[in-house]
Design a protein around this motif. Structure first.
Motif, PDB file in Angstrom:
ATOM      1  N   ILE A 189      -2.851  -4.549  29.404  1.00 20.83           N
ATOM      2  CA  ILE A 189      -2.151  -5.072  28.220  1.00 20.83           C
ATOM      3  C   ILE A 189      -2.271  -4.109  27.048  1.00 20.83           C
ATOM      4  O   ILE A 189      -1.307  -3.900  26.294  1.00 20.83           O
ATOM      5  N   GLN A 190      -3.445  -3.502  26.875  1.00 23.42           N
ATOM      6  CA  GLN A 190      -3.639  -2.544  25.778  1.00 23.42           C
ATOM      7  C   GLN A 190      -2.679  -1.368  25.904  1.00 23.42           C
ATOM      8  O   GLN A 190      -2.045  -0.952  24.922  1.00 23.42           O
ATOM      9  N   VAL A 191      -2.541  -0.835  27.113  1.00 26.32           N
ATOM     10  CA  VAL A 191      -1.633   0.304  27.316  1.00 26.32           C
ATOM     11  C   VAL A 191      -0.184  -0.137  27.118  1.00 26.32           C
ATOM     12  O   VAL A 191       0.605   0.548  26.460  1.00 26.32           O
ATOM     13  N   ALA A 192       0.174  -1.293  27.669  1.00 23.64           N
ATOM     14  CA  ALA A 192       1.539  -1.799  27.517  1.00 23.64           C
ATOM     15  C   ALA A 192       1.873  -2.036  26.045  1.00 23.64           C
ATOM     16  O   ALA A 192       2.965  -1.680  25.576  1.00 23.64           O
ATOM     17  N   ASP A 193       0.942  -2.633  25.319  1.00 23.14           N
ATOM     18  CA  ASP A 193       1.162  -2.905  23.887  1.00 23.14           C
ATOM     19  C   ASP A 193       1.342  -1.603  23.106  1.00 23.14           C
ATOM     20  O   ASP A 193       2.148  -1.544  22.168  1.00 23.14           O
ATOM     21  N   TYR A 194       0.578  -0.579  23.492  1.00 27.66           N
ATOM     22  CA  TYR A 194       0.721   0.699  22.786  1.00 27.66           C
ATOM     23  C   TYR A 194       2.100   1.294  23.028  1.00 27.66           C
ATOM     24  O   TYR A 194       2.732   1.830  22.091  1.00 27.66           O
ATOM     25  N   LEU A 195       2.591   1.202  24.264  1.00 32.24           N
ATOM     26  CA  LEU A 195       3.925   1.719  24.567  1.00 32.24           C
ATOM     27  C   LEU A 195       4.979   1.002  23.718  1.00 32.24           C
ATOM     28  O   LEU A 195       5.864   1.639  23.139  1.00 32.24           O
ATOM     29  N   VAL A 196       4.871  -0.321  23.661  1.00 30.73           N
ATOM     30  CA  VAL A 196       5.844  -1.113  22.908  1.00 30.73           C
ATOM     31  C   VAL A 196       5.752  -0.815  21.412  1.00 30.73           C
ATOM     32  O   VAL A 196       6.778  -0.638  20.740  1.00 30.73           O
ATOM     33  N   SER A 197       4.530  -0.727  20.881  1.00 32.44           N
ATOM     34  CA  SER A 197       4.358  -0.454  19.451  1.00 32.44           C
ATOM     35  C   SER A 197       4.841   0.938  19.068  1.00 32.44           C
ATOM     36  O   SER A 197       5.129   1.206  17.901  1.00 32.44           O
ATOM     37  N   SER A 198       4.966   1.812  20.066  1.00 31.41           N
ATOM     38  CA  SER A 198       5.399   3.195  19.815  1.00 31.41           C
ATOM     39  C   SER A 198       6.892   3.399  20.040  1.00 31.41           C
ATOM     40  O   SER A 198       7.389   4.516  19.927  1.00 31.41           O
ATOM     41  N   GLY A 199       7.607   2.316  20.382  1.00 34.93           N
ATOM     42  CA  GLY A 199       9.058   2.438  20.468  1.00 34.93           C
ATOM     43  C   GLY A 199       9.703   2.091  21.791  1.00 34.93           C
ATOM     44  O   GLY A 199      10.927   2.147  21.924  1.00 34.93           O
ATOM     45  N   VAL A 200       8.911   1.729  22.805  1.00 37.31           N
ATOM     46  CA  VAL A 200       9.483   1.348  24.099  1.00 37.31           C
ATOM     47  C   VAL A 200       9.905  -0.117  24.044  1.00 37.31           C
ATOM     48  O   VAL A 200       9.160  -0.973  23.566  1.00 37.31           O
ATOM     49  N   ASP A 201      11.090  -0.414  24.536  1.00 47.05           N
ATOM     50  CA  ASP A 201      11.614  -1.782  24.531  1.00 47.05           C
ATOM     51  C   ASP A 201      10.687  -2.706  25.314  1.00 47.05           C
ATOM     52  O   ASP A 201      10.383  -2.456  26.481  1.00 47.05           O
ATOM     53  N   GLN A 202      10.260  -3.784  24.665  1.00 47.58           N
ATOM     54  CA  GLN A 202       9.324  -4.715  25.288  1.00 47.58           C
ATOM     55  C   GLN A 202       9.880  -5.342  26.565  1.00 47.58           C
ATOM     56  O   GLN A 202       9.133  -5.672  27.496  1.00 47.58           O
ATOM     57  N   LEU A 203      11.204  -5.495  26.641  1.00 44.98           N
ATOM     58  CA  LEU A 203      11.812  -6.124  27.808  1.00 44.98           C
ATOM     59  C   LEU A 203      11.668  -5.261  29.069  1.00 44.98           C
ATOM     60  O   LEU A 203      11.839  -5.766  30.181  1.00 44.98           O
TER      61      LEU A 203
END
Length: 218
Positions: free
Chosen positions: A167-181
């Motif tokens: 979850i930490q890695v996924a959240d970082y990707l999303v917070s950095s601009g990757v679409d959460q979907l």
């Protein structure tokens, strides 16, 4: 009959195309070509199936061309992503595996997290930023972030730790601009080890986070 032969020749021609692997120096069939060949074959079958008897040959030809274009397009995009990721992640400690239309980034726990911690090591942020740059550029993929641990500690503790790390890695990707979907995170605890848990080096290999970049056919 002639049209079926043309389809077969097209598929064979596509399948014969090779490229030089820049990392091993070996000649291999490119993933673009593989995708085009598979797509052409599937398209030919579908095109023939949905066409009337007298137009079945024509339908097969059209289906092969369309299928080949779709399959080749996915393979080409994944080839480009793989090349860019290898360039960006060179000497970072991240391993890159290619399995068909999936690119797997294997991030060892010793460079991603402190022992028994779910907080990303600050020194690893630039590596994740390099991954994000590629993911944003090629935004038509699905992302599966998987967390794993070794067998030290209880099964329940390992399961929860792997989930928090994913979850930490996924959240970082999303917070950095990757679409959460596009992103899905899951922890597997001590399941699916890639090495023995009887040695320190084996346990270190099993403590990891993997990002699976999955090509979509649209």
């Amino acid at each position: 009959m002639k049209k079926i032969i043309v389809v077969g020749a097209t598929v064979c021609l596509l399948s014969a195309c090779t490229t030089l692997d820049p990392y091993t120096g070996e000649e291999k069939v490119s993933n673009t070509t593989k995708g085009a060949g598979i797509g052409a074959a599937a398209g030919a079958v579908l095109g023939a199936a949905v066409s009337s008897r007298k137009d079945r040959g024509k339908g097969a030809v059209i289906g092969a061309l369309v299928g080949g274009a779709v399959g080749g397009g996915v393979g080409y995009n994944m080839d480009q992503q793989e090349a860019l990721l290898r360039q960006e992640l060179q000497n970072t400690g991240v391993q890159i595996e290619r399995i068909g239309d999936t690119i797997r980034l294997i991030m060892p726990g010793n460079i991603t997290f402190a022992l028994n911690s779910d907080q990303i090591d600050r020194g690893f942020y630039p590596v994740l930023d390099s991954v994000v740059k590629v993911l944003v550029k090629f935004n038509q993929t699905e992302l599966k972030v998987d967390g794993f641990t070794d067998s030290s500690g209880s099964f329940e503790l390992n399961q929860k730790l792997s989930e928090r790390r994913a979850i930490q890695v996924a959240d970082y990707l999303v917070s950095s601009g990757v679409d959460q979907l596009r992103v899905n995170a899951q922890g597997y605890g001590e399941r699916y080890p890639v090495a023995t848990n009887d040695t320190a080096s084996g346990r270190a290999a099993n403590r990891r986070v993997e990002i699976n970049i999955i090509g979509q056919r649209r």
